[in-house]
Scaffold this active site. Sequence first.
Site, mmCIF file in Angstrom:
data_model
loop_
_atom_site.group_PDB
_atom_site.id
_atom_site.type_symbol
_atom_site.label_atom_id
_atom_site.label_comp_id
_atom_site.label_asym_id
_atom_site.label_seq_id
_atom_site.Cartn_x
_atom_site.Cartn_y
_atom_site.Cartn_z
ATOM 1 N N CYS A 94 -0.473 1.895 15.747
ATOM 2 C CA CYS A 94 -0.477 1.455 17.141
ATOM 3 C C CYS A 94 -1.875 1.574 17.761
ATOM 4 O O CYS A 94 -2.709 2.347 17.290
ATOM 5 C CB CYS A 94 0.470 2.317 17.956
ATOM 6 S SG CYS A 94 2.096 2.433 17.252
ATOM 7 N N ARG A 132 -5.852 -2.843 13.875
ATOM 8 C CA ARG A 132 -5.127 -1.655 13.430
ATOM 9 C C ARG A 132 -3.748 -2.001 12.871
ATOM 10 O O ARG A 132 -3.126 -1.181 12.210
ATOM 11 C CB ARG A 132 -4.973 -0.680 14.606
ATOM 12 C CG ARG A 132 -6.293 -0.162 15.112
ATOM 13 C CD ARG A 132 -6.127 0.561 16.425
ATOM 14 N NE ARG A 132 -5.428 1.818 16.280
ATOM 15 C CZ ARG A 132 -5.992 2.973 15.953
ATOM 16 N NH1 ARG A 132 -7.284 3.029 15.737
ATOM 17 N NH2 ARG A 132 -5.288 4.071 15.859
ATOM 18 N N TRP A 179 3.095 -0.779 16.122
ATOM 19 C CA TRP A 179 3.411 -0.982 14.707
ATOM 20 C C TRP A 179 4.706 -0.212 14.477
ATOM 21 O O TRP A 179 4.716 1.012 14.492
ATOM 22 C CB TRP A 179 2.265 -0.422 13.853
ATOM 23 C CG TRP A 179 2.320 -0.779 12.406
ATOM 24 C CD1 TRP A 179 1.876 -1.935 11.814
ATOM 25 C CD2 TRP A 179 2.800 0.045 11.330
ATOM 26 N NE1 TRP A 179 2.064 -1.884 10.465
ATOM 27 C CE2 TRP A 179 2.636 -0.685 10.148
ATOM 28 C CE3 TRP A 179 3.367 1.318 11.262
ATOM 29 C CZ2 TRP A 179 2.995 -0.186 8.896
ATOM 30 C CZ3 TRP A 179 3.729 1.817 10.015
ATOM 31 C CH2 TRP A 179 3.542 1.065 8.851
ATOM 32 N N ASN A 209 0.975 6.684 20.573
ATOM 33 C CA ASN A 209 0.655 6.420 19.170
ATOM 34 C C ASN A 209 0.981 7.691 18.406
ATOM 35 O O ASN A 209 0.537 8.764 18.785
ATOM 36 C CB ASN A 209 -0.839 6.074 19.037
ATOM 37 C CG ASN A 209 -1.220 5.724 17.603
ATOM 38 O OD1 ASN A 209 -0.354 5.582 16.749
ATOM 39 N ND2 ASN A 209 -2.511 5.591 17.362
ATOM 40 N N GLY A 210 1.781 7.577 17.343
ATOM 41 C CA GLY A 210 2.143 8.762 16.558
ATOM 42 C C GLY A 210 3.635 8.781 16.307
ATOM 43 O O GLY A 210 4.311 7.757 16.470
ATOM 44 N N GLU A 254 -9.947 -1.018 -7.562
ATOM 45 C CA GLU A 254 -10.251 -1.510 -6.214
ATOM 46 C C GLU A 254 -10.101 -3.037 -6.150
ATOM 47 O O GLU A 254 -9.600 -3.576 -5.163
ATOM 48 C CB GLU A 254 -11.670 -1.070 -5.812
ATOM 49 C CG GLU A 254 -12.168 -1.590 -4.475
ATOM 50 C CD GLU A 254 -11.314 -1.166 -3.272
ATOM 51 O OE1 GLU A 254 -10.390 -0.360 -3.438
ATOM 52 O OE2 GLU A 254 -11.566 -1.698 -2.179
ATOM 53 N N LYS A 290 -7.551 -4.837 -3.569
ATOM 54 C CA LYS A 290 -8.048 -5.816 -2.586
ATOM 55 C C LYS A 290 -7.265 -7.118 -2.688
ATOM 56 O O LYS A 290 -6.858 -7.699 -1.700
ATOM 57 C CB LYS A 290 -9.532 -6.053 -2.889
ATOM 58 C CG LYS A 290 -10.385 -6.448 -1.754
ATOM 59 C CD LYS A 290 -10.950 -5.283 -0.973
ATOM 60 C CE LYS A 290 -9.924 -4.351 -0.481
ATOM 61 N NZ LYS A 290 -10.406 -3.096 0.018
ATOM 62 N N GLU A 313 -3.522 -6.785 -1.419
ATOM 63 C CA GLU A 313 -3.283 -6.567 0.003
ATOM 64 C C GLU A 313 -3.542 -7.805 0.851
ATOM 65 O O GLU A 313 -2.850 -8.014 1.840
ATOM 66 C CB GLU A 313 -4.038 -5.346 0.547
ATOM 67 C CG GLU A 313 -5.529 -5.453 0.570
ATOM 68 C CD GLU A 313 -6.208 -4.168 1.044
ATOM 69 O OE1 GLU A 313 -5.691 -3.507 1.945
ATOM 70 O OE2 GLU A 313 -7.285 -3.852 0.512
ATOM 71 N N HIS A 350 -0.703 -0.331 -25.091
ATOM 72 C CA HIS A 350 0.333 0.687 -24.964
ATOM 73 C C HIS A 350 1.453 0.238 -24.036
ATOM 74 O O HIS A 350 2.148 1.069 -23.467
ATOM 75 C CB HIS A 350 -0.288 2.005 -24.483
ATOM 76 C CG HIS A 350 -1.290 2.534 -25.448
ATOM 77 N ND1 HIS A 350 -0.942 3.162 -26.630
ATOM 78 C CD2 HIS A 350 -2.651 2.479 -25.449
ATOM 79 C CE1 HIS A 350 -2.033 3.491 -27.300
ATOM 80 N NE2 HIS A 350 -3.083 3.071 -26.599
ATOM 81 N N LYS A 391 -4.696 -0.664 9.777
ATOM 82 C CA LYS A 391 -6.043 -0.241 9.407
ATOM 83 C C LYS A 391 -6.134 1.267 9.245
ATOM 84 O O LYS A 391 -6.759 1.765 8.328
ATOM 85 C CB LYS A 391 -7.025 -0.715 10.484
ATOM 86 C CG LYS A 391 -8.477 -0.338 10.232
ATOM 87 C CD LYS A 391 -9.060 -1.150 9.095
ATOM 88 C CE LYS A 391 -10.493 -0.795 8.784
ATOM 89 N NZ LYS A 391 -10.869 -1.271 7.447
HETATM 90 C C1 F6R Z 1 -7.598 -0.980 1.582
HETATM 91 C C2 F6R Z 1 -7.650 -0.060 2.682
HETATM 92 C C3 F6R Z 1 -6.797 1.157 2.636
HETATM 93 C C4 F6R Z 1 -7.607 2.375 3.113
HETATM 94 C C5 F6R Z 1 -6.697 3.605 3.197
HETATM 95 C C6 F6R Z 1 -7.440 4.844 3.624
HETATM 96 O O1 F6R Z 1 -8.433 -2.066 1.799
HETATM 97 O O2 F6R Z 1 -8.361 -0.270 3.620
HETATM 98 O O3 F6R Z 1 -6.293 1.369 1.361
HETATM 99 O O4 F6R Z 1 -8.659 2.589 2.246
HETATM 100 O O5 F6R Z 1 -5.662 3.364 4.104
HETATM 101 O O6 F6R Z 1 -7.957 4.698 4.912
HETATM 102 P P1 F6R Z 1 -9.153 5.610 5.421
HETATM 103 O O7 F6R Z 1 -10.331 5.295 4.576
HETATM 104 O O8 F6R Z 1 -9.326 5.244 6.844
HETATM 105 O O9 F6R Z 1 -8.715 7.035 5.228
#
Ligand code: F6R
Length: 622
Positions: free
Chosen positions: A2, A27, A79, A105-106, A493, A497, A500, A516, A617
Amino acid sequence: MCGIIGYIGKEDAVPIIIDGLKKLEYRGYDSAGIAIYGQNGFDVVKQKGRLAALEERLSSRQLENNPLSGHLGIGHTRWATHGEPSDINSHPHVGSRNKIAVVHNGIIENYRQLKERLEYSVQNSEGVTFASQTDSEVIAQLAEHYYCMDNVNAGDLIDTVIRVSNAVEGSYALGIMCIDEPDVLIAVKKDNPLIIGVSDSGNFIASDVPAVLKYTKEVYYLNDKEIAVIRSGSVQFFNMDKEPLHKTTETVTWSMDSAEKGGYPHFMLKEIMEQPKVLRDTIQSVLGEGANKNVFDNICVSRFKKIAIAACGSAYNAGVTAKYVFEKLCRLSVETDLASEFRYKDPIIDNKTLVILVSQSGETADTIAAMREAKSKGAATLSIVNVLGSTIAKEADYCLFTAAGPEIAVATTKAFSAQLVLLYMLAIRFAHKLGLLTEYDEQELFVEIAALPYKVSAILEQTDAIQKYASTCVGYKSIFFIGRNIDYAIALEGSLKLKEISYIHSEAYAGGELKHGTISLVEENTLVVTISNCASLFGKIMSNAQQVISRGAKVLLIGNCSEIDDDTETEKLYYISLPHVSDIFSPSLSVVVLQLFSYYVAANKGLDIDKPRNLAKSVTVE
Ligand code: F6R
């Protein structure tokens, strides 16, 4: 997660709040709302869906000669956690007596008990009827209960906020308005971020700095269980004993441009393109003067027998990549854990362990919990964080800042690259402090690091091949990523990427693992992205590539493979070459191609790249 924005001041709060909500869109959210203290009390508009839908509702009000307007207001992007995304479940929530309006938020963990207590009183004709299914509404109702019903301290807003804070369990950042206080906006938080921006024309509350950057760079970072009483021309702080606190503002260095797309179709592409500068700034933060250099100089590595790295998502992948570098250069045992696992596994750490927490936001709930677990066991904690004033930055024993600026796209790119480079540099410095690298060797490696931004620029200047190849990949249901050694780490990674933002199923495997089990998934025209930068393992990874090609797969080979020539490329194998660099730093180059590949696949699919479905985010709840 949120987003909260609030304003009190000389200007009309509505456009400021809507603009702030737009800056917080990154976010992640599924509904939005705004409450203004208008001429007739609280005026609330809430709407499921994107902000555009909320704006439409506001425009209709204008057409009906009933515009929303006022000098005090709070806004929210929700959210959904408790209760589906809907108009009624959106924030702000107003108590049944219309006295208190709240954005939250929370998560309130004991909301059921509180709700039952508040509802129970209905039978005594004093109780309340809840309008929504949310945990957050409990706060508005509980605040009203304390504010209106009790004899002791009734009618005192600060007392009310203290009592609410003491009654709720869980995490919260709150913006609160009270019908009896048209000149006051209240903010309070626990385990969720909230900042207060101050300017000559009014003051703000926000979940994050980009929401207020257009108006001010002077901010207070609110600590847990601090209450801010915000008026148009002043901000006062109190603790939970109602004692006044003295706080000072900090000046944000982020520019307003960094929170705008600047001509790019998406923030993600803009942020990918910013990487040379981000790398340069981050490297300079260690080689020049400043806070990062001080940490590098002062941390005493010889007292540690072990390093543990805990993080989530991409930040975890940065940790996995760094493990290879630390172990190679420092000959120290490094464990990497997902923060969500670390906190519950009773980790074997003590005061001879350095626990490194990596987090762009500095507010990820699991990473915060991992840090607190490490501290409770006596380990030293070092955080690598992008957001100044964030919880992880403040609570860790040492903190290194990535100079990435605000990262708006949900999928991290530039912050990840900055994390990697800081981790490489830390490993180099540790190796030197441990006597495993001479000063000359250390400098040589730093010189190679300093050249990385130029090599990344070279990749970014030639994106055509990646773009063209990606345009042929939109139809895949599944794409695999393989690599060996540190190439495997960065394959993780690449895979994250892609999935997502493009919604294509994807997995990453160590090349040696294929036989395996995984190879059974390979069939005609499966795509296997193969990363190859480790010269000594070139033969091995190429034989993995051949194994999948012989089973009908196509291979996109990314790397610095001197053995590849024009003859190697076939209809089944497409090669994207990278500038030369030592194996241990190669992830910084591979990842740029992997980011661009994912970006262009998603762009060709016409997806909402900056705000992928279901993702947020900053994951501030467990
Ligand atoms: C992927 C992504 C997430 C963050 C994860 C940790 O692109 O952005 O996987 O890396 O949510 O977030 P932070 O770095 O803010 O702790």
